[in-house]
Design a protein around this motif. Structure first.
Motif, PDB file in Angstrom:
ATOM      1  N   HIS A  28       0.671  -0.835   0.258  1.00 33.33           N
ATOM      2  CA  HIS A  28       0.578   0.038   0.064  1.00 33.33           C
ATOM      3  C   HIS A  28       0.439   1.341  -0.028  1.00 33.33           C
ATOM      4  O   HIS A  28       0.284   2.504   0.302  1.00 33.33           O
ATOM      5  N   ILE A  29       2.761   1.085  -0.506  1.00 30.60           N
ATOM      6  CA  ILE A  29       3.091   2.546  -0.352  1.00 30.60           C
ATOM      7  C   ILE A  29       3.616   2.294  -1.654  1.00 30.60           C
ATOM      8  O   ILE A  29       3.995   1.220  -2.202  1.00 30.60           O
ATOM      9  N   SER A  30       3.727   3.663  -2.513  1.00 26.42           N
ATOM     10  CA  SER A  30       4.569   4.175  -3.020  1.00 26.42           C
ATOM     11  C   SER A  30       6.204   4.572  -3.081  1.00 26.42           C
ATOM     12  O   SER A  30       5.747   5.570  -2.275  1.00 26.42           O
ATOM     13  N   TYR A  31       7.096   4.294  -3.259  1.00 28.31           N
ATOM     14  CA  TYR A  31       8.235   4.692  -2.180  1.00 28.31           C
ATOM     15  C   TYR A  31       8.789   5.167  -4.354  1.00 28.31           C
ATOM     16  O   TYR A  31       9.342   4.842  -4.891  1.00 28.31           O
ATOM     17  N   ILE A  32       9.387   6.694  -4.003  1.00 24.41           N
ATOM     18  CA  ILE A  32       9.557   7.589  -5.059  1.00 24.41           C
ATOM     19  C   ILE A  32      11.114   8.123  -4.601  1.00 24.41           C
ATOM     20  O   ILE A  32      11.015   8.928  -3.785  1.00 24.41           O
ATOM     21  N   PRO A  33      12.377   7.525  -5.084  1.00 23.19           N
ATOM     22  CA  PRO A  33      13.662   8.307  -4.710  1.00 23.19           C
ATOM     23  C   PRO A  33      13.809   9.210  -5.515  1.00 23.19           C
ATOM     24  O   PRO A  33      13.572  10.056  -6.317  1.00 23.19           O
ATOM     25  N   GLN A  34      15.122   9.680  -5.188  1.00 21.75           N
ATOM     26  CA  GLN A  34      15.510  10.334  -5.973  1.00 21.75           C
ATOM     27  C   GLN A  34      15.832  10.738  -7.374  1.00 21.75           C
ATOM     28  O   GLN A  34      15.201  11.677  -7.977  1.00 21.75           O
ATOM     29  N   ARG A  81      -2.988   2.194  -4.122  1.00 26.81           N
ATOM     30  CA  ARG A  81      -1.350   2.510  -2.776  1.00 26.81           C
ATOM     31  C   ARG A  81      -1.618   4.030  -2.085  1.00 26.81           C
ATOM     32  O   ARG A  81      -1.666   5.309  -2.869  1.00 26.81           O
ATOM     33  N   GLU A  82      -2.145   4.734  -1.017  1.00 29.69           N
ATOM     34  CA  GLU A  82      -2.382   5.536   0.222  1.00 29.69           C
ATOM     35  C   GLU A  82      -1.664   6.107   0.530  1.00 29.69           C
ATOM     36  O   GLU A  82      -1.500   7.144   1.330  1.00 29.69           O
ATOM     37  N   VAL A  83      -0.305   5.084   0.642  1.00 31.54           N
ATOM     38  CA  VAL A  83       0.873   5.689   1.356  1.00 31.54           C
ATOM     39  C   VAL A  83       1.926   6.397   0.083  1.00 31.54           C
ATOM     40  O   VAL A  83       2.512   5.407  -0.625  1.00 31.54           O
ATOM     41  N   LEU A  84       2.654   7.675   0.214  1.00 30.61           N
ATOM     42  CA  LEU A  84       3.188   8.567  -0.505  1.00 30.61           C
ATOM     43  C   LEU A  84       4.496   8.514  -0.033  1.00 30.61           C
ATOM     44  O   LEU A  84       4.664   9.701   1.340  1.00 30.61           O
ATOM     45  N   MET A 100      -1.197  14.508  -4.218  1.00 33.01           N
ATOM     46  CA  MET A 100      -0.375  14.308  -2.664  1.00 33.01           C
ATOM     47  C   MET A 100      -2.344  13.821  -1.742  1.00 33.01           C
ATOM     48  O   MET A 100      -2.353  13.666  -0.813  1.00 33.01           O
ATOM     49  N   GLU A 101      -3.020  14.442  -2.854  1.00 31.26           N
ATOM     50  CA  GLU A 101      -4.618  15.129  -1.613  1.00 31.26           C
ATOM     51  C   GLU A 101      -5.044  13.414  -1.380  1.00 31.26           C
ATOM     52  O   GLU A 101      -4.733  12.187  -2.658  1.00 31.26           O
ATOM     53  N   ASN A 102      -5.670  13.673  -0.483  1.00 30.30           N
ATOM     54  CA  ASN A 102      -6.294  11.812   0.014  1.00 30.30           C
ATOM     55  C   ASN A 102      -5.615  10.477  -0.048  1.00 30.30           C
ATOM     56  O   ASN A 102      -5.514   9.591  -0.426  1.00 30.30           O
ATOM     57  N   HIS A 103      -3.971  11.066   0.832  1.00 27.52           N
ATOM     58  CA  HIS A 103      -3.175  10.196   0.500  1.00 27.52           C
ATOM     59  C   HIS A 103      -2.422  10.630   2.293  1.00 27.52           C
ATOM     60  O   HIS A 103      -2.040  12.322   2.176  1.00 27.52           O
ATOM     61  N   LEU A 104      -1.375   9.373   2.999  1.00 28.26           N
ATOM     62  CA  LEU A 104      -0.170  10.068   3.800  1.00 28.26           C
ATOM     63  C   LEU A 104       0.914   9.825   2.438  1.00 28.26           C
ATOM     64  O   LEU A 104       1.220   9.093   2.102  1.00 28.26           O
ATOM     65  N   VAL A 105       1.406  10.914   3.257  1.00 30.30           N
ATOM     66  CA  VAL A 105       2.176  11.877   2.161  1.00 30.30           C
ATOM     67  C   VAL A 105       3.838  12.166   4.041  1.00 30.30           C
ATOM     68  O   VAL A 105       3.137  13.272   3.973  1.00 30.30           O
ATOM     69  N   ILE A 106       4.987  11.466   3.235  1.00 32.65           N
ATOM     70  CA  ILE A 106       5.932  11.765   3.480  1.00 32.65           C
ATOM     71  C   ILE A 106       7.199  12.108   3.089  1.00 32.65           C
ATOM     72  O   ILE A 106       7.584  11.725   2.062  1.00 32.65           O
ATOM     73  N   LEU A 107       7.277  13.265   2.901  1.00 30.11           N
ATOM     74  CA  LEU A 107       7.994  13.632   1.808  1.00 30.11           C
ATOM     75  C   LEU A 107      10.037  14.330   2.871  1.00 30.11           C
ATOM     76  O   LEU A 107       9.393  15.494   3.105  1.00 30.11           O
ATOM     77  N   ALA A 108      10.719  13.858   2.374  1.00 26.09           N
ATOM     78  CA  ALA A 108      12.136  14.146   3.008  1.00 26.09           C
ATOM     79  C   ALA A 108      12.780  14.882   2.433  1.00 26.09           C
ATOM     80  O   ALA A 108      12.776  14.818   1.047  1.00 26.09           O
TER      81      ALA A 108
END
Length: 675
Positions: free
Chosen positions: A504-510, A585-588, A613-621
């Motif tokens: 349920h997560i999408s991981y987008i690296p640099q 996938r609701e977690v970005l 990013m709307e309607n998601h849990l977004v964690i942005l480093a």
């Protein structure tokens, strides 16, 4: 010579059996070819009519054609099987790297991993293509020829039999020397790749600190060692080739002398002598070819061993038991006192903690040594209390003995993290699991506590090396915490390497992973069976329309692995289209998504990102402070600890760590919060 791991693949014994049959057929064709040629020469010597040459000529040409057809068949079988094995290994290798995450690059080094993925697989393919047919040739062809020659003339057969072990003996001796030097060369090649990539990643920091010229010396030193290793391998290869050719020539010459003397004395007919002499070069040919190709296959064998060792390396078992329905508006995630430390000697490549830190700290060490030299201090900094204080927790310190670390194939990195060399005691993980921590580095994350509830955008802010990417990789399940507790909607977790969480997560690296294929195939990364309309809609939402309109084939345009042929902004938009295509996938998780983009591209990409990013849990480093205007919560990291958290309006202007960070990095980007 055959790596045992090769027998793990389906069909290898069947292929070797088929190749053996073809080698046996080829050996019989060589005998038939020599028989026809010898008959023809005897007919010419006896000055018979030209018509007498028809039968020997047909025999020679027929067996000659069959011989080479067998050779073509062997090449096709081995080539096809080499492609099959490489195709079998590639997804296993990619899946292993994906499961291990950035820490796989950390322990090996980016350069070494890239070499394994690209050159390594090609070397494995070449290894199989060359090795299998040459092995069966050496075992069968020489034996059949020896029997045929012995049948015609036992003296010639005895000479060939006595010369063969001598050639094998020298081939083994030289082969062992070649293997030793080739292993060292392969290890040095991996070290060179890692050093070079580290230098490229840290070049901006090195130039900023003015020590880029000094660091050239280390690259030159590693390159020289690799050059010398390569020369050593070439010396042994040339010596081996010379030895094989010399003993082969000697064996044929001895046999020719005995045949000539017996022909002159009239004690031997012409046909057996001609037959034996014609067959002699083909008798030695398989072992000569094997010896010539031995050095070419060593790299492939090393690469196969390296790849299979990596695939078999230990990893944290994935939790497949936990049941969870995904992130919802009332979902909650809590982390309490979570600690994480990288293994001793590992490198944090692929992480914002390293791309500046790996070479940044090497550069800082060089600067300190320059300053100590100017101040008349000892090179090791003994007695310098200031330099000791500068070595705080989480700072990377270059190893003093670079020579020994470079020579070590098992530890390609010559940098270690932290100034203390004490062993870290084993700690208890969240669910009571004991994790071995001998010789670990100081904590990259220390007593991290945080909680997220429902949908929202959380920015993880901090300087380079503060632990932002380490935290994101921990949330993605790549980094395994050594202590602390994790709770997800009431489920107690040891770590985030949990199947339902990662589903349920999408991981987008640099730098998103772009593989060789069409743009549409790359967008289908998470949903392989998505139809064309859904892919087109995802590309539209990701802002790819303008770029696709410039391409003749649109979504069917082929792009290259490693982002070849596309820009950084286009690669990020493809990664966003992947997220949009998979609605489940609701977690970005974003790790510096705009770090390597120019200002205009970053601005355009940000406009695309915000609606997603709307309607998601977004964690942005990120270290780009303009994102603070668009997030709901801010976590400020410093040396692996959460030093401040809250909403942007609560933190900005409160005089805390975020204000100090804004002051250092340019607070005029977010003046609206100060009103």
């Amino acid at each position: 010579m055959i790596d045992k791991s090769l027998f793990r693949f389906d069909g290898v014994r069947q292929r070797m059996g088929l190749l053996a049959l073809l080698s046996l057929a080829q050996a019989l064709c060589i005998v038939g070819q020599a028989h026809g040629l010898a008959r023809g020469l005897v007919e010419i010597w006896k000055q018979h009519a030209v018509s007498a040459l028809v039968s020997p000529a047909i025999e020679f040409l027929a067996f000659y054609a069959l011989r080479h057809l067998c050779d073509v068949a062997k090449q096709r079988i081995s080539s096809k099987y080499g492609k099959y094995v490489a195709g079998e290994i590639r997804p296993q290798l990619q899946e292993k790297i994906f499961r291990l995450g950035p820490q796989a690059l950390a322990s090996r080094g980016t350069g070494s991993t890239v070499t394994m993925l690209i050159d390594g697989l090609d070397q494995v393919k070449s290894y199989i293509e060359i090795l299998l047919p040459k092995m069966t040739d050496m075992m069968l062809i020489s034996l059949v020829i020896l029997i045929a020659v012995w049948w015609q003339d036992w003296v010639s057969g005895l000479i060939l039999l006595l010369m063969y072990p001598l050639i094998i003996f020298f081939m083994v001796i030289l082969g062992l020397a070649a293997r030793d030097r080739s292993n060292k060369q392969y290890a040095q090649f991996n070290i060179l790749n890692t050093k070079f990539v580290d230098s490229i990643l840290g070049l901006p920091t090195l130039k900023m600190l003015g020590v880029d010229k000094e660091y050239e010396g280390e690259i030159y030193s590693v390159s020289e060692r690799f050059r010398k290793r390569t020369i050593d391998v070439l010396k042994v290869a040339m010596t081996s080739t010379f030895a094989l050719d010399w003993f082969t020539t000697l064996g044929i010459a001895i046999m020719a002398v005995f045949l000539g003397l017996r022909l002159v004395n009239g004690t031997m007919p012409l046909f057996p002598a001609m037959f034996a002499l014609i067959m002699a070069p083909d008798y030695f040919l398989p072992v000569r070819q094997f010896g010539d190709n031995y050095h070419a296959t060593l790299d492939g064998k090393n690469a196969l061993h390296d790849i299979m060792s990596f695939i078999d390396s230990s990893e944290t078992p994935q939790d497949t038991e936990t049941q969870w329905d995904g992130w919802k508006a009332d979902s909650e995630l809590k982390l309490e006192d979570v600690d994480f430390a990288y293994p001793a000697g590992s490198k944090l490549q692929g992480d914002d903690d390293v791309q500046s830190v790996a070479s940044h700290n090497v550069a800082m060490n060089a600067v300190e040594q320059q300053r100590e030299g100017e101040d008349g201090k000892k090179p090791d900094g003994s007695g310098d209390s200031k330099s000791k204080r500068r070595r705080g927790r989480g700072e990377k310190v270059a190893a003093q003995d670079q020579q020994s670390s470079v020579e070590s194939a098992s530890a390609p990195s010559n940098a270690s993290v932290g100034s203390d060399e004490k062993d870290v005691e084993p700690k208890k993980a969240g669910a009571g699991t004991i994790v071995e921590q001998a010789e670990t580095q100081p904590d990259a994350l220390h007593h991290v506590s945080m909680s997220f509830k429902g949908y929202g955008k959380i920015a993880v802010i901090g300087k380079s090396g503060a632990g932002k990417s380490t935290l994101v990789n921990l949330l993605a399940g790549f980094n395994i915490p050594h202590a602390g507790s994790i709770e997800l909607d009431g489920h107690r977790l040891d770590n985030f390497n949990v199947r339902v969480w990662q589903r349920h997560i999408s991981y987008i690296p640099q730098t998103p992973y772009i593989f060789s294929g069409s743009i549409a195939d790359n967008i289908r990364f998470y949903v392989n069976d998505a139809n064309d309309e859904d892919v087109k809609a995802a590309a539209h939402e990701a802002g790819l329309d303008e770029w696709l309109a410039e391409l003749a084939d649109g979504l069917d345009t082929l792009i290259g692995e490693g982002n070849r042929g596309i820009s950084g902004g286009q690669a990020q938009r493809i990664a966003l289209a992947r997220v949009l295509l998979d609605k489940s996938r609701e977690v970005l998780l974003f790790d510096e998504p705009t770090a390597h983009l120019d200002i205009e591209t970053e601005y355009d990409l940000k406009k695309t990102l915000l609606p997603i990013m709307e309607n998601h849990l977004v964690i942005l480093a990120t270290h780009r402070l303009h994102w603070l205007a668009n997030v709901d919560q801010v976590l400020v990291l410093d040396e692996g600890q959460v030093v401040e958290s809250g909403t942007p309006k609560e933190l900005i202007g409160a005089g805390g760590p975020l204000d100090r960070l804004i002051s250092e990095m340019g607070g005029n980007q977010i003046d609206q919060y100060l009103n």
